[in-house]
Write an enzyme that holds these catalytic residues in place. Structure first.
Site, PDB file in Angstrom:
ATOM      1  N   ASP A  61      -6.088  -6.915  -5.411  1.00  0.00           N
ATOM      2  CA  ASP A  61      -5.936  -5.809  -6.358  1.00  0.00           C
ATOM      3  C   ASP A  61      -6.115  -6.270  -7.796  1.00  0.00           C
ATOM      4  O   ASP A  61      -6.477  -5.481  -8.662  1.00  0.00           O
ATOM      5  CB  ASP A  61      -4.544  -5.179  -6.226  1.00  0.00           C
ATOM      6  CG  ASP A  61      -4.461  -4.281  -5.008  1.00  0.00           C
ATOM      7  OD1 ASP A  61      -5.517  -3.820  -4.545  1.00  0.00           O
ATOM      8  OD2 ASP A  61      -3.340  -4.061  -4.512  1.00  0.00           O
ATOM      9  N   GLN A 100       0.828  -1.205   0.000  1.00  0.00           N
ATOM     10  CA  GLN A 100       0.000   0.000   0.000  1.00  0.00           C
ATOM     11  C   GLN A 100       0.863   1.256   0.000  1.00  0.00           C
ATOM     12  O   GLN A 100       0.580   2.220  -0.711  1.00  0.00           O
ATOM     13  CB  GLN A 100      -0.942   0.039   1.215  1.00  0.00           C
ATOM     14  CG  GLN A 100      -2.040  -0.981   1.166  1.00  0.00           C
ATOM     15  CD  GLN A 100      -2.790  -0.976  -0.139  1.00  0.00           C
ATOM     16  OE1 GLN A 100      -3.377   0.027  -0.519  1.00  0.00           O
ATOM     17  NE2 GLN A 100      -2.767  -2.090  -0.861  1.00  0.00           N
ATOM     18  N   HIS A 158       1.909   2.960  -3.201  1.00  0.00           N
ATOM     19  CA  HIS A 158       0.923   3.584  -4.087  1.00  0.00           C
ATOM     20  C   HIS A 158       1.088   5.094  -4.146  1.00  0.00           C
ATOM     21  O   HIS A 158       0.926   5.715  -5.189  1.00  0.00           O
ATOM     22  CB  HIS A 158      -0.504   3.310  -3.587  1.00  0.00           C
ATOM     23  CG  HIS A 158      -1.157   2.144  -4.251  1.00  0.00           C
ATOM     24  ND1 HIS A 158      -1.444   2.132  -5.581  1.00  0.00           N
ATOM     25  CD2 HIS A 158      -1.581   0.953  -3.764  1.00  0.00           C
ATOM     26  CE1 HIS A 158      -2.017   0.967  -5.896  1.00  0.00           C
ATOM     27  NE2 HIS A 158      -2.107   0.237  -4.809  1.00  0.00           N
ATOM     28  N   GLU A 177      -9.836   0.241   4.585  1.00  0.00           N
ATOM     29  CA  GLU A 177     -10.177  -0.121   3.211  1.00  0.00           C
ATOM     30  C   GLU A 177      -9.830  -1.595   2.977  1.00  0.00           C
ATOM     31  O   GLU A 177     -10.643  -2.390   2.555  1.00  0.00           O
ATOM     32  CB  GLU A 177      -9.392   0.785   2.256  1.00  0.00           C
ATOM     33  CG  GLU A 177      -9.674   0.513   0.791  1.00  0.00           C
ATOM     34  CD  GLU A 177      -8.677   1.221  -0.123  1.00  0.00           C
ATOM     35  OE1 GLU A 177      -7.637   1.722   0.359  1.00  0.00           O
ATOM     36  OE2 GLU A 177      -8.933   1.258  -1.345  1.00  0.00           O
ATOM     37  N   HIS A 178      -8.574  -1.967   3.285  1.00  0.00           N
ATOM     38  CA  HIS A 178      -8.094  -3.350   3.171  1.00  0.00           C
ATOM     39  C   HIS A 178      -7.721  -3.863   4.553  1.00  0.00           C
ATOM     40  O   HIS A 178      -6.975  -3.200   5.259  1.00  0.00           O
ATOM     41  CB  HIS A 178      -6.826  -3.433   2.315  1.00  0.00           C
ATOM     42  CG  HIS A 178      -6.978  -2.857   0.940  1.00  0.00           C
ATOM     43  ND1 HIS A 178      -6.497  -1.619   0.599  1.00  0.00           N
ATOM     44  CD2 HIS A 178      -7.546  -3.365  -0.184  1.00  0.00           C
ATOM     45  CE1 HIS A 178      -6.763  -1.376  -0.688  1.00  0.00           C
ATOM     46  NE2 HIS A 178      -7.398  -2.407  -1.190  1.00  0.00           N
ATOM     47  N   HIS A 223     -54.152  13.980  -1.555  1.00  0.00           N
ATOM     48  CA  HIS A 223     -53.717  12.606  -1.291  1.00  0.00           C
ATOM     49  C   HIS A 223     -54.890  11.786  -0.759  1.00  0.00           C
ATOM     50  O   HIS A 223     -55.163  10.678  -1.205  1.00  0.00           O
ATOM     51  CB  HIS A 223     -52.587  12.589  -0.253  1.00  0.00           C
ATOM     52  CG  HIS A 223     -51.244  13.001  -0.772  1.00  0.00           C
ATOM     53  ND1 HIS A 223     -50.981  14.259  -1.223  1.00  0.00           N
ATOM     54  CD2 HIS A 223     -50.082  12.307  -0.895  1.00  0.00           C
ATOM     55  CE1 HIS A 223     -49.702  14.330  -1.603  1.00  0.00           C
ATOM     56  NE2 HIS A 223     -49.138  13.156  -1.420  1.00  0.00           N
TER      57      HIS A 223
END
Lengths: 433, 433
Positions: B361, B259, B262, B327-328, B420
């Site tokens: 991934d 990670q 990235h 996230e992961h 209504h």
């Protein structure tokens, strides 16, 4: 008087396109004011919320009175008539029965290499529901927002419902209780959204905020999105009725008016394959408009945004309907079921003449929070799905990694992500050693 | 060097809270520039897109060359090596197999009164996928965005992928073809988002836009949201690894780095119940950082945002993990399966030491577009659900309306919505006449 369009008229395409792209909302630009309010609430917490409530709602609160006490709720709820209570209970029960079926299944399976794959659904931890004050304080909205959250298994559910001048709506409090909500804050506007998103000394932050509101509330929801989840930002309500001549014009007229009476920006459209029937409905609308309580609102909506469209046949009606992507679609025709099955874009469909849209607003079971302004092309009404989220699962075995790992390594290399490749390679090397 | 935290330290709570609330992104304020670009594209269409592409990507296009021709795609795709092609094909096949299972069922049933209720899922009509150019031009992202749309049944799928200086990525074009996409526009930035949302003479508008991008793309997606649907606005990537001492420190180190490499804003966190093991992993990270291609990026990420957290036991690890809502999430422990089942908030879980996150991934099958920045508390990764929407259905019978109509009328009256109520009453009167 609404406009009349006929699909065989040479200027129809231009007129229909103009109808589609009508700007119905004049949303005031309150973004700067809202940014200030949010910053103030983040900065000063309860004190800011209390001062803003005093200023906007003319109501003086303390941290201890930000929310209704159980006794206050009891006292308010006791004011509800037996008839109203029974109606609300039936609505809650039917909405719950419908949404109970929406809970999706977890999944888990093994692939050919023995890898385990799947997903699991879990509820959001805490949700906050906004309920407008004043005229638009609708108990039905409480049920429609709270019950899906409750069915989803959300552990903590709170409501913010402003009580301008201290006036609260007993039916809103009863609806909260029927949905299992004990905590109702009597605050509103951007300050309520900020308090739910960021928390204060007294108000714990939530993970998701839903519910309708005015321009301030909408702008605040947009701003806190990301910090918390939000539902859609709803625009003015819409109905499209597709009806053939074998209908009572009065029924169709009052169905059109049931949206028009919501809001001067609401839009009601009739598509019919019979010009005379269209005229009859328009006449009936005018007749109802003479006596309707909310006639000034409904007249403005019908005059400015209403339309009667005459088409050659129902195939054409369906094509136009998909271009409109209506929030509510009523189909009152022969083979209504068959036509409904061919619709691509609509928030909710009411099938057959015995299904007025108002049934869906209150008691049918489906949610009445639906995509407006053509967003049914890409989004859905509120549901249990809005209060859960999916965690994907993967478990490799050594054999599975041996089979598919080299391809992952290859792709990582081609994307220039060396460590990604190494994380697979380290394991493959161990397998081969 | 990442920071070390120990849960028994007296200042742990403060340090952990600080870690959670670290602001990792310095998103430049490009909102005004983006607003101008969108207005320009709405105003001048193709011509604006062409001029902006010339300015930002140093590439001169005409309306006819805005997209790749079939021959150009063929020629580019022919450059892909057999190994790369095989890897991408395996990935596409596995991603498709996983997402095929996500398609939800329509539902229809009758209630006790004979009313028919249910819902139906339909695909969005057209979707546009954004694929960044340059370094972040990832073929895997094309598969992860396009295949769910394809499985959903989206009829028209297009890609916008800028080619700065005319340099395109053959793997991206192959991934497009493997996902059934023939139309790839070589445009990017806010102008591409505007073109997909509003359309130009050459580019038909879409209903939904997904895919990652830089600050301009993110700001443009926020602005066109409402006109079209968008996926989440993704933040920098994150991984949390929960590992006990019975792991190879090298494996865990390189997983953390997968990670960190990235993005300098990425975050990698290890939680372990063994201080010595934590030290070993940290040492291994430093060793890898000496040689890694992307060591300057990975070092900055690990130094600024990385953390090793020592806990007393795995119960504590799970509590912290839910607060992080990663996230992961990689779980490399005894009873990894049992621990995974107890996680409430995570985008994706990788279970057991044989499941490095990089598998997810590329090739595992689950989607790699996942909620960042703690938004796994309220949102899910990309899926087939992002490309379909639900239309609710209701059909009353006269008997059903007789049974539940009066409650709807009652609630309409209590909300002050007369039309209504009348729409229900008109039908009830007919039944009773």
């Amino acid at each position: 008087m609404a406009q009349f369009l006929n699909s065989i008229s040479p200027d129809f395409e231009a007129a229909f396109t103009a109808l589609l792209s009508m700007k119905r909302e004049d949303s005031p630009d309150v973004d700067d004011a809202v940014a200030e309010i949010i910053a103030d609430v983040r900065d000063r917490g309860d004190q800011a919320v209390i001062e803003l409530t005093s200023r906007f709602d003319r109501l003086d609160l303390t941290p201890a009175t930000l929310s209704f006490s159980a006794e206050e709720m009891d006292a308010e709820i006791a004011k509800v008539s037996d008839d109203d209570r029974a109606a609300l209970e039936l609505a809650a029960q039917r909405i719950r029965a419908y949404h109970d079926r929406q809970m999706p299944e977890d999944a888990q399976w093994q692939d050919a290499y023995g890898a385990t794959l799947g997903w699991r659904w879990t509820p959001v931890g805490a949700a906050g529901l906004y309920v407008p004050g004043g005229l638009a304080s609708y108990p039905s909205s409480v049920l429609m927002n709270a019950i899906p959250a409750q069915v989803a298994g959300v552990e903590r559910l709170v409501i913010c419902a402003p009580t301008p001048d201290g006036v609260s709506n007993p039916l809103v409090l009863l609806a909260a209780r029927l949905s299992g909500i004990d905590t109702v804050y009597r605050i509103g506007g951007a300050q309520a959204i900020a308090a739910m998103a960021y928390g204060t000394e007294t108000i714990s932050p939530v993970d998701k905020i839903t519910g309708p509101g005015n321009a301030y509330v909408a702008a605040a929801k947009r701003r806190v999105f990301g910090k918390v989840g939000i539902d859609m930002i709803a625009g003015p309500s819409e109905i499209l009725v597709i009806a053939d001549k074998d209908n009572d014009p009065d029924w169709i007229a009052v169905d059109l008016l049931s949206q028009a009476e919501h809001d001067e920006s609401a839009q009601s459209i009739l598509i019919t394959d019979d010009q005379d029937f269209g005229n009859e409905v328009a006449k009936a609308v005018e007749r109802y408009l003479e006596t309707l309580d909310r006639r000034s609102i409904a007249s403005a909506s019908w005059r400015d945004f209403g339309a009667v469209i005459v088409v050659q046949d129902m195939d054409e009606a369906l094509v136009l309907s998909d271009r409109i992507a209506p929030e509510h679609l009523e189909i009152a025709c022969a083979d209504a079921e068959g036509l409904a099955a061919r619709v691509h874009h609509a928030g909710a469909i009411f099938i057959g003449a015995w299904t007025p849209e108002a049934i869906g607003d209150y008691i049918g079971g489906p949610n009445h929070v639906l995509p407006t302004a053509r967003s049914a092309r890409f989004s859905s009404g509120l549901s249990v799905m809005d209060f859960i989220k999916r965690t994907t699962l993967a478990r490799m075995t050594p054999e599975a990694l041996r089979a598919i790992g080299p391809a992952a390594e290859r792709l990582a290399q081609s994307e220039g992500l060396e460590a990604h490749g190494l994380s697979v390679r380290a394991r493959l090397d161990k397998l081969n050693s």
